[in-house]
Design a protein around this motif. Sequence first.
Motif, mmCIF file in Angstrom:
data_model
loop_
_atom_site.group_PDB
_atom_site.id
_atom_site.type_symbol
_atom_site.label_atom_id
_atom_site.label_comp_id
_atom_site.label_asym_id
_atom_site.label_seq_id
_atom_site.Cartn_x
_atom_site.Cartn_y
_atom_site.Cartn_z
ATOM 1 N N SER A 112 0.824 -1.206 0.000
ATOM 2 C CA SER A 112 0.000 0.000 0.000
ATOM 3 C C SER A 112 0.857 1.254 0.000
ATOM 4 C CB SER A 112 -0.932 -0.002 1.216
ATOM 5 O OG SER A 112 -1.866 -1.058 1.126
ATOM 6 N N ALA A 113 1.949 1.243 0.761
ATOM 7 C CA ALA A 113 2.837 2.413 0.800
ATOM 8 C C ALA A 113 3.461 2.658 -0.569
ATOM 9 C CB ALA A 113 3.921 2.211 1.849
ATOM 10 N N LEU A 114 3.880 1.584 -1.236
ATOM 11 C CA LEU A 114 4.436 1.741 -2.572
ATOM 12 C C LEU A 114 3.392 2.306 -3.534
ATOM 13 C CD1 LEU A 114 6.455 -1.601 -2.795
ATOM 14 C CD2 LEU A 114 7.390 0.699 -2.512
ATOM 15 N N GLY A 115 2.146 1.862 -3.394
ATOM 16 C CA GLY A 115 1.082 2.407 -4.220
ATOM 17 C C GLY A 115 0.833 3.880 -3.950
ATOM 18 N N ILE A 116 0.912 4.270 -2.680
ATOM 19 C CA ILE A 116 0.694 5.676 -2.319
ATOM 20 C C ILE A 116 1.778 6.559 -2.911
ATOM 21 C CG2 ILE A 116 0.718 7.294 -0.378
ATOM 22 C CD1 ILE A 116 -0.688 5.068 1.259
ATOM 23 N N VAL A 117 3.046 6.138 -2.798
ATOM 24 C CA VAL A 117 4.143 6.938 -3.350
ATOM 25 C C VAL A 117 4.038 7.012 -4.869
ATOM 26 C CG1 VAL A 117 6.650 7.041 -3.663
ATOM 27 C CG2 VAL A 117 5.689 6.537 -1.421
ATOM 28 N N SER A 118 3.711 5.889 -5.506
ATOM 29 C CA SER A 118 3.521 5.917 -6.956
ATOM 30 C C SER A 118 2.379 6.849 -7.344
ATOM 31 C CB SER A 118 3.229 4.511 -7.476
ATOM 32 O OG SER A 118 4.332 3.657 -7.294
ATOM 33 N N ASN B 152 -3.306 8.042 -13.153
ATOM 34 C CA ASN B 152 -2.185 7.343 -12.533
ATOM 35 C C ASN B 152 -2.369 7.235 -11.029
ATOM 36 O OD1 ASN B 152 -0.303 6.448 -14.404
ATOM 37 N ND2 ASN B 152 0.703 8.414 -14.578
ATOM 38 N N VAL B 153 -2.894 8.307 -10.444
ATOM 39 C CA VAL B 153 -3.085 8.331 -8.990
ATOM 40 C C VAL B 153 -4.021 7.202 -8.565
ATOM 41 C CG1 VAL B 153 -3.950 9.687 -7.055
ATOM 42 C CG2 VAL B 153 -2.660 10.813 -8.886
ATOM 43 N N LEU B 154 -5.159 7.112 -9.234
ATOM 44 C CA LEU B 154 -6.132 6.077 -8.883
ATOM 45 C C LEU B 154 -5.575 4.680 -9.138
ATOM 46 C CD1 LEU B 154 -9.364 7.697 -10.373
ATOM 47 C CD2 LEU B 154 -8.566 7.757 -8.007
ATOM 48 N N GLY B 155 -4.904 4.509 -10.282
ATOM 49 C CA GLY B 155 -4.364 3.202 -10.608
ATOM 50 C C GLY B 155 -3.276 2.759 -9.647
ATOM 51 N N SER B 156 -2.393 3.680 -9.279
ATOM 52 C CA SER B 156 -1.321 3.336 -8.342
ATOM 53 C C SER B 156 -1.883 2.952 -6.980
ATOM 54 C CB SER B 156 -0.351 4.507 -8.204
ATOM 55 O OG SER B 156 0.274 4.791 -9.437
ATOM 56 N N LEU B 157 -2.871 3.706 -6.503
ATOM 57 C CA LEU B 157 -3.487 3.377 -5.215
ATOM 58 C C LEU B 157 -4.177 2.024 -5.274
ATOM 59 C CD1 LEU B 157 -5.041 6.831 -4.229
ATOM 60 C CD2 LEU B 157 -3.118 5.685 -3.119
ATOM 61 N N PHE B 158 -4.913 1.788 -6.372
ATOM 62 C CA PHE B 158 -5.646 0.526 -6.469
ATOM 63 C C PHE B 158 -4.701 -0.666 -6.535
ATOM 64 C CE2 PHE B 158 -7.292 -2.906 -9.146
ATOM 65 C CZ PHE B 158 -8.361 -3.305 -8.374
ATOM 66 N N PHE B 159 -3.701 -0.591 -7.415
ATOM 67 C CA PHE B 159 -2.828 -1.756 -7.585
ATOM 68 C C PHE B 159 -1.862 -1.911 -6.411
ATOM 69 C CE2 PHE B 159 -4.204 -1.189 -12.022
ATOM 70 C CZ PHE B 159 -4.661 -2.476 -12.253
ATOM 71 N N ALA C 134 -6.954 8.166 -22.570
ATOM 72 C CA ALA C 134 -5.955 8.637 -21.612
ATOM 73 C C ALA C 134 -6.325 8.239 -20.188
ATOM 74 C CB ALA C 134 -5.804 10.153 -21.720
ATOM 75 N N ALA C 135 -7.618 8.295 -19.868
ATOM 76 C CA ALA C 135 -8.051 7.915 -18.523
ATOM 77 C C ALA C 135 -7.774 6.438 -18.246
ATOM 78 C CB ALA C 135 -9.539 8.220 -18.351
ATOM 79 N N ILE C 136 -8.118 5.572 -19.220
ATOM 80 C CA ILE C 136 -7.890 4.129 -19.020
ATOM 81 C C ILE C 136 -6.395 3.829 -18.969
ATOM 82 C CG2 ILE C 136 -8.246 1.846 -20.003
ATOM 83 C CD1 ILE C 136 -10.814 2.930 -21.295
ATOM 84 N N MET C 137 -5.641 4.417 -19.878
ATOM 85 C CA MET C 137 -4.195 4.181 -19.880
ATOM 86 C C MET C 137 -3.553 4.708 -18.603
ATOM 87 S SD MET C 137 -3.427 2.440 -22.522
ATOM 88 C CE MET C 137 -1.653 2.611 -22.512
ATOM 89 N N GLY C 138 -4.027 5.851 -18.125
ATOM 90 C CA GLY C 138 -3.481 6.384 -16.879
ATOM 91 C C GLY C 138 -3.719 5.440 -15.712
ATOM 92 N N PHE C 139 -4.909 4.856 -15.652
ATOM 93 C CA PHE C 139 -5.216 3.921 -14.571
ATOM 94 C C PHE C 139 -4.301 2.702 -14.618
ATOM 95 C CE2 PHE C 139 -7.703 0.486 -12.610
ATOM 96 C CZ PHE C 139 -8.003 1.073 -11.389
ATOM 97 N N LEU C 140 -3.904 2.297 -15.830
ATOM 98 C CA LEU C 140 -3.061 1.112 -16.005
ATOM 99 C C LEU C 140 -1.578 1.454 -16.119
ATOM 100 C CD1 LEU C 140 -5.275 -0.633 -18.714
ATOM 101 C CD2 LEU C 140 -5.188 -1.186 -16.268
ATOM 102 N N TRP C 141 -1.211 2.692 -15.923
ATOM 103 C CA TRP C 141 0.145 3.181 -16.223
ATOM 104 C C TRP C 141 1.123 2.829 -15.102
ATOM 105 C CZ3 TRP C 141 0.743 6.167 -20.806
ATOM 106 C CH2 TRP C 141 2.009 6.719 -21.018
ATOM 107 N N LEU C 142 1.113 3.627 -14.045
ATOM 108 C CA LEU C 142 2.084 3.432 -12.962
ATOM 109 C C LEU C 142 1.643 2.390 -11.947
ATOM 110 C CD1 LEU C 142 3.602 6.918 -12.034
ATOM 111 C CD2 LEU C 142 4.669 4.997 -13.220
ATOM 112 N N GLY C 143 0.483 1.763 -12.181
ATOM 113 C CA GLY C 143 0.090 0.672 -11.297
ATOM 114 C C GLY C 143 1.075 -0.481 -11.324
ATOM 115 N N VAL C 144 1.886 -0.563 -12.384
ATOM 116 C CA VAL C 144 2.898 -1.623 -12.437
ATOM 117 C C VAL C 144 4.006 -1.402 -11.415
ATOM 118 C CG1 VAL C 144 2.433 -2.021 -14.891
ATOM 119 C CG2 VAL C 144 4.293 -0.507 -14.227
ATOM 120 N N ALA C 145 4.273 -0.142 -11.049
ATOM 121 C CA ALA C 145 5.435 0.151 -10.205
ATOM 122 C C ALA C 145 5.354 -0.500 -8.824
ATOM 123 C CB ALA C 145 5.623 1.661 -10.087
#
Length: 408
Positions: free
Chosen positions: A136-142, A264-271, A312-323
């Motif tokens: 979760s912390a990694l998701g928050i920073v991402s 990206n914000v939403l995707g990073s938090l979710f993943f 852009a919205a869909i790609m953003g959600f799937l973007w930094l969620g990998v990190a």
Amino acid sequence: MKPSLRPSLPLLLAAAVMLSLAMGLRQSLGLFMAPATRDLGIAVAEFTFAIAVQNLGWGLLQPFAGAAASRWGFRPVLLAGVLSYLAGLAVMALAQGGFSLLVGAGLLIGIGLACTGSGMALAVAARPVPAALRSSALGIVSAAGSVGALLAAPIGQVLAEGWGWRAGVWGFLLLGLAMIPAAWIAGRVDRVPIPALAPGESPRMAVALGRAMSHTPFLVMAGAYFVCGLQLVFLTTHLPSYLALCEQDPMLSAKALGMIGGFNVLGSLFFGWAGGRWNKGALLGGIYLVRSLVLGLYFAWAPTEASTMVFAAIMGFLWLGVAPLVSGLVVEMFGLRFQAMIQGLAFMSHQFGSFLGAFGGGVLFDLNGDYVLAWKLGVGMGLVAGAVQVAYALRGAAPPAAERPAAA
């Protein structure tokens, strides 16, 4: 006592600010491609070659930056990276031709990203938090690290339209100054002790490197990460040019990049949250599959403002969620001691893909006059990579036995 992120919040916030600016500024450089190539009298491929060198240098140097942080501490490495990044922006703003653009936007910013980008920022974030909250912390920073694109893209576009592309780059340099105090504070992570060695775990970098390079789940993850880099940097570099080719409003590309940053914000938090509950490798493969399908659907038809913003919205959600997923997998496999270095190896693969996405896209455009072959190749490679990643993750391969206790 219930684990809490509160004691580590200053470090997490500083890492997020540094990551936000480093990634946000870099992701928005494609806004300057069309005016810069006209002003400097260079081909599109020359600009994209500079971005490709940036990504290649970032990837090649990432493991060395991680090894340097393991040996000498994070703070000197982070600060050196910030100074190189700012110098690169200054050289880019003063560029008089392809070579100076290559040095500034390519080499110097690439060095800076190796020391300040996601690999280093997430290694900083992983160390001070309890294991139960690490994903979760990694998701928050991402997620916080995604805000930079929301800020940088509109500012760069407005400055470029009003006063020229060089003014946009100078504006980026002024924003980048905030990375200096952020890197200094994030460097306090050097005071956080590293967990004791697990039974059978070696304190030697060479041994950790050998284990990583012979561990099949890690190699599969790194191979799929190659395609991830190819797709994302193709978009950040060529989407503004593609929209201009389709006679769309010049501000649409800035809006799209900003939309990517927001989601990206939403995707990073979710993943980050999901990675603490489900198979991280399967989630990674799912991201690659869905992202490739969305890419294919978008480029198969002529873009409109509505389709571009949805894309852009869909790609953003799937973007930094990998990190957070990649960082979490590396910690699970190999522990915290050499996380920055081993994660850097995976990121090296990502950046080879980024090089191909930026430069290869430019070459194919110059040869064909369009992006049709480029996007089809990107979609096909993404589908294969995602399917292999999911299939291997669902086999339930376990981390190396000597490393499992260290991750806890």
